[in-house]
Design an enzyme around this catalytic site. Structure first.
Site, mmCIF file in Angstrom:
data_model
loop_
_atom_site.group_PDB
_atom_site.id
_atom_site.type_symbol
_atom_site.label_atom_id
_atom_site.label_comp_id
_atom_site.label_asym_id
_atom_site.label_seq_id
_atom_site.Cartn_x
_atom_site.Cartn_y
_atom_site.Cartn_z
ATOM 1 C CG ASN A 9 1.622 -6.093 -14.031
ATOM 2 O OD1 ASN A 9 2.392 -6.897 -14.565
ATOM 3 N ND2 ASN A 9 1.987 -5.267 -13.060
ATOM 4 C CE LYS A 11 1.400 -6.984 -9.560
ATOM 5 N NZ LYS A 11 1.462 -6.251 -8.311
ATOM 6 C CG HIS A 96 4.263 -1.697 -11.773
ATOM 7 N ND1 HIS A 96 4.499 -2.039 -10.463
ATOM 8 C CD2 HIS A 96 2.991 -2.055 -12.049
ATOM 9 C CE1 HIS A 96 3.398 -2.595 -9.965
ATOM 10 N NE2 HIS A 96 2.467 -2.618 -10.908
ATOM 11 C CD GLU A 98 4.797 -4.865 -8.033
ATOM 12 O OE1 GLU A 98 5.063 -5.508 -9.061
ATOM 13 O OE2 GLU A 98 3.711 -4.981 -7.429
ATOM 14 C CD GLU A 168 -0.801 0.233 -11.163
ATOM 15 O OE1 GLU A 168 -1.673 -0.610 -11.373
ATOM 16 O OE2 GLU A 168 0.411 -0.038 -11.084
ATOM 17 N N GLY A 174 -1.774 -4.715 -4.459
ATOM 18 C CA GLY A 174 -1.566 -6.029 -3.861
ATOM 19 C C GLY A 174 -1.920 -6.083 -2.381
ATOM 20 C CB SER A 214 -6.775 -3.950 -4.358
ATOM 21 O OG SER A 214 -5.547 -4.219 -3.705
HETATM 22 C C1 PEP Z 1 -0.519 -3.893 -10.417
HETATM 23 O O1 PEP Z 1 0.246 -4.833 -10.437
HETATM 24 O O2 PEP Z 1 -0.333 -2.960 -11.204
HETATM 25 C C2 PEP Z 1 -1.641 -3.910 -9.463
HETATM 26 C C3 PEP Z 1 -2.451 -2.890 -9.452
HETATM 27 O O3 PEP Z 1 -1.754 -5.022 -8.658
HETATM 28 P P1 PEP Z 1 -3.065 -5.455 -7.792
HETATM 29 O O4 PEP Z 1 -4.249 -5.371 -8.714
HETATM 30 O O5 PEP Z 1 -2.767 -6.847 -7.349
HETATM 31 O O6 PEP Z 1 -3.172 -4.486 -6.657
#
Ligand code: PEP
Length: 252
Positions: A9, A11, A96, A98, A168, A174, A214
């Protein structure tokens, strides 16, 4: 046998030329990755070009979101799922954290996006996950099951093979703080049980459940060794072709 999925992803990162450069750099690095589906999700403005440049490769392209509306119409700023399909996109990420956190997206909206994605012929990666406060107060499973049931309401049995769930935990996205493989496995097994109760054991056994939060080259192997972890949704570490390729090319 569930085929693993490793999805990146991107973003709101990368211009069109950066997106193309990264996609083209990734192509040879993952060309032999037949053990998993490889997906990247660039920004909307790069989707068509990246799809064109990856044609014939084993990398598929996802959009990061789509409209709740199935038909074209007066919805300024929105992009319909069928328009994504039209430019070569095969997957769409919906729900997601976010989007839920910063754009107040509800389970009802997520469900409409799931339905719109499916109606357009896309496969849907639906994200679920609890916040740190919810985990600490002991409501993580309640939150995740509400998101799952709400987001996947009204689907027919034939829709289910185009559904992928991404767990997630918000506290791991992040932040550099990954759920341990055991914490992730526990929630993935729970998600599969909820799915079996709602649909069928066969559908639950076939469901791909990705972990996100992460994920890095140095923790993917431990995560993939878990029975119910069928892949990863990767944010930060997917932005560079070499680190994403290392994740794709994991071997348990
Ligand atoms: C994501 O954007 O779905 C995500 C898991 O980000 P990161 O791997 O940076 O934690």
């Amino acid at each position: 046998m569930r085929k693993p999925v490793i999805a990146g992803n991107w973003k709101m990162y990368k211009t069109l030329s950066d997106s193309v450069d990264t996609a083209l750099a990734l192509k040879p690095l993952v060309a032999n990755a037949n053990h998993c589906e490889v997906i990247i999700a660039p920004v909307f403005t790069a989707l068509k070009t990246v799809c064109d440049r990856l044609e014939g490769s084993n990398i598929k392209v996802a959009a990061q979101d789509c409209s709740t509306e199935k038909e074209e119409g007066a919805h300024t700023g929105e992009v319909a799922a069928f328009m994504l399909r039209d430019v070569g996109v095969r997957y769409v990420i919906v729900g997601h954290s976010e989007r839920r956190q910063f754009y107040a997206e509800t389970d009802e909206q997520v469900n409409r996006k799931v339905q719109a994605g499916l109606a357009a012929g896309l496969s849907v990666i639906m994200c679920v996950g609890e916040t740190l406060a919810q985990r600490e107060e002991g409501s993580a499973q309640d939150v995740v099951s509400r998101q799952l049931i709400g987001g996947l309401g009204g689907l027919t049995a034939s829709d289910l093979d185009r559904i992928i769930v991404a767990y997630e935990p918000v506290w791991a996205i992040g932040t550099g703080r990954t759920a341990t493989p055991e914490q992730a496995q526990e929630m993935h097994a729970f998600i599969r049980r909820v799915f079996a109760d709602r649909h069928s054991q066969d559908a639950a056994d076939a469901l791909r459940i990705l972990y996100g939060g992460s994920v890095k080259p140095d923790n993917i192997v431990g995560l993939m060794a878990q029975a119910d972890i069928d892949g990863a949704l990767v944010g930060g570490a997917s932005l560079k072709a070499d680190s994403f390729a290392q994740i794709v090319n994991y071997r348990v």
